[in-house]
Scaffold this active site. Structure first.
Site, PDB file in Angstrom:
ATOM      1  N   GLY A 195      29.595  44.553  27.209  1.00  9.26           N
ATOM      2  CA  GLY A 195      30.834  44.241  26.504  1.00  9.26           C
ATOM      3  C   GLY A 195      30.773  44.681  25.057  1.00  9.26           C
TER       4      GLY A 195
ATOM      5  N   THR B 257      30.239  44.525  20.869  1.00  9.38           N
ATOM      6  CA  THR B 257      29.146  44.107  19.988  1.00  9.38           C
ATOM      7  C   THR B 257      29.373  42.698  19.479  1.00  9.38           C
ATOM      8  OG1 THR B 257      28.758  46.399  19.315  1.00  9.38           O
ATOM      9  CG2 THR B 257      27.911  44.680  17.861  1.00  9.38           C
TER      10      THR B 257
ATOM     11  N   GLY C 204      28.513  40.373  22.158  1.00  7.71           N
ATOM     12  CA  GLY C 204      27.068  40.519  22.384  1.00  7.71           C
ATOM     13  C   GLY C 204      26.262  39.654  21.432  1.00  7.71           C
TER      14      GLY C 204
ATOM     15  N   GLU D 123      24.381  45.697  26.763  1.00  7.17           N
ATOM     16  CA  GLU D 123      24.981  47.029  26.881  1.00  7.17           C
ATOM     17  C   GLU D 123      26.307  46.985  26.132  1.00  7.17           C
ATOM     18  OE1 GLU D 123      23.520  49.590  27.989  1.00  7.17           O
ATOM     19  OE2 GLU D 123      21.777  48.606  28.857  1.00  7.17           O
TER      20      GLU D 123
ATOM     21  N   CYS E 200      32.503  53.154  27.349  1.00  4.70           N
ATOM     22  CA  CYS E 200      31.631  52.889  26.202  1.00  4.70           C
ATOM     23  C   CYS E 200      30.923  54.146  25.698  1.00  4.70           C
ATOM     24  CB  CYS E 200      30.612  51.809  26.535  1.00  4.70           C
ATOM     25  SG  CYS E 200      29.548  52.207  27.948  1.00  4.70           S
TER      26      CYS E 200
END
Length: 502
Positions: A192, A194, A197, A214, A248
């Site tokens: 997902g 940052t 994250g 990731e 991404c």
């Protein structure tokens, strides 16, 4: 919230109990679980393709190639290679281990949590799950609620194929994810943004749980003055507008010289027309933005920008045209945050050195793409920049190569996966030493026992001290060995000839 918390706790306890009972540890059990997952994929291919069309208007080609078939092939790979992956890995034995067996055992971690993302709603939960099963773990899987049709299909199918005492799939919004993150896991795998994250990593830190993140970031696409611009532009356009830019590892912006801009724009206009026709909105090969919130976020990035191609949008259809922006500035919002949509800004820098300094001044990207006919320029970028992945004269294809690790660095993520790397991510590499002749080796072992003496210290120091490698002597011994080998071969051939004459 309390009920959700209780449910999360019960799921965790159920899966942890299954792991403790050994339901996922043996080779036979792992293969059976993988085959069950493979059947789910194979028997419901069309249903998954239809669900992704509902979520993202994703073309069938994209859903099949980079989602369903990609997951199917990953599962086949794990089934085919699992026996080899599970074998203990022998290692070189230094003086301290002489006479003993030294190897690395790959143990399952235990119970893992997999949190998927909406842009590839099938692939992103399935790929980590395959590696988790192959490594012998139990797992709780949370697909993204932002792609509801695919998440609902997972929820319907999962109990029909998978052993729910070992593998639980749960749907829901951020409240459900928060409740899960309050539990203790042995590994958390998150795909997902940052910003989310960071929240996942903070939650994991409370239990000292290792994480694989990731994430994303702004992936630069550098076009050198010495390259075939038409080829470079076709590859950047096909990659950027794949899945309507919601990838991404998609190139986030182009870097090229100012005097190249007109040619790049001309080639981009040609490529967009070639791929999607006069009106991409009517093309069956062009997807849509996932929801209204992301639609508004992406459109806001266009404020004040110089649009050269596209720019059209339709909120009711969640359509944003393939859009190219020129004269982008470093301080613009479109150059500050990850776009994650079909907008492609062109940022001008004059030399490779300037481009490298600019890339290095920002957060490390998930992927960096460089196009040049001069291999020295490609090597210059590869050696002087830091990114999760790097491609010279190619774009996004690295994500489909199972023998390459997929993952970021810094703000673009931590850890990697795909193929055997996923198996490694969900395994603990346990150092093992076994002394089968321990009664015989006891005499030598006694030198380590107290009381310590100067003599013992001298002996141990002499035995264990490593010597610097003398490359000149090493080369000398290699040449000497080759000469000796040739002499022996000559003697053997001479002897064989003599025998033949007799």
């Amino acid at each position: 919230m309390a009920d959700i918390g209780v449910d999360a706790k019960m799921m965790v306890e159920k899966c942890r109990r299954a792991f403790d009972e050994g339901k996922t540890r043996s080779y036979e059990a792992r293969i059976q679980h993988l085959q069950n997952l493979l059947r789910m994929i194979a028997e419901n291919k069309k249903a998954f393709v239809d669900a992704m069309y509902k979520d993202l208007r994703k073309p069938e080609f994209e859903s099949v190639t980079f989602e369903v078939d990609f997951g199917y092939n990953e599962c086949i790979l794990a089934i085919n290679e699992l026996q080899q992956w599970m074998k203990p890995e022998k290692v070189a034995i230094p003086m301290a281990g002489v006479g003993k067996q030294c190897f690395i055992n790959r143990d399952p971690l235990g119970l893992v949590l997999i949190i998927g993302a909406w842009n590839y709603p099938f692939q992103l939960p399935i790929h980590p799950l395959i590696g988790a099963i192959a490594a012998g773990n139990t797992a709780i899987i949370k697909p993204s609620e932002v792609s509801p049709a695919t998440a609902q299909l997972f929820e319907e199918l999962f109990p029909k194929y998978m052993d729910t005492s070992c593998f639980q799939l749960v749907t829901g919004d951020a409240v459900v994810t928060t409740a899960l993150l309050e539990q203790r896991f042995d590994h958390i795998f998150f795909t997902g943004s940052t910003s989310i994250g960071k929240i996942v990593q903070m939650a994991a830190a409370k239990h000292l749980t290792p994480v694989t993140l990731e994430l994303g970031g702004k992936c630069p696409f550098y076009i050198d003055s010495n390259c075939d611009i038409d080829v470079a532009v076709h590859r950047v356009a096909s990659s950027k507008f794949y899945n309507a830019g919601q990838t991404c590892i998609a190139p986030d912006f182009i870097i090229c010289r100012k005097d190249q801009t007109d040619r790049v724009v001309s080639c981009l206009r040609k490529a967009v027309k070639e791929f999607f026709g006069e009106n991409p909105k009517n093309s069956r090969d062009y997807g849509r933005v996932v929801n209204a919130r992301h639609f508004k976020r992406i459109c806001a990035l266009l404020d004040g920008q110089e649009i050269e191609i596209g720019g059209e949008s339709d909120e009711d259809d969640l359509y944003i045209a393939p859009t190219v922006i020129i004269n982008a500035k470093d301080t613009d919002g479109i150059m500050q945050e990850e776009i994650f949509g079909p907008l492609l800004p062109i940022f001008n820098l004059e030399t490779p050195e300037e481009a490298i300094r600019f890339i290095n001044s920002r957060e490390k990207p998930l992927a960096l793409y460089v196009f040049s006919s001069n291999m020295r320029v490609i090597d210059q970028f590869r050696n002087q920049t830091s990114s999760g992945m790097f491609c010279g004269n190619e774009c996004m294809v690295q994500g489909g190569v199972e023998t390459l690790p997929f993952g970021g660095i810094g703000h673009s993520g931590t850890g990697n996966y795909h193929g055997k790397f996923t198996f490694e991510t969900f395994s603990h590499r346990k150092a093992c030493m076994v002394d089968p002749m321990y009664t015989v080796s006891e005499l030598a072992r006694r030198v380590f026992y107290a009381p310590y003496t100067d003599r013992k210290t001298a002996i141990i120091s002499w035995i264990l001290r490593k010597k610097p490698k003398n490359r000149t002597m090493s080369f000398f011994f290699q040449v000497t060995g080759l000469v000796v080998l040739l002499a022996v071969l000559y003697k053997v051939i001479h002897w064989v000839k003599g025998c033949m004459r007799k």
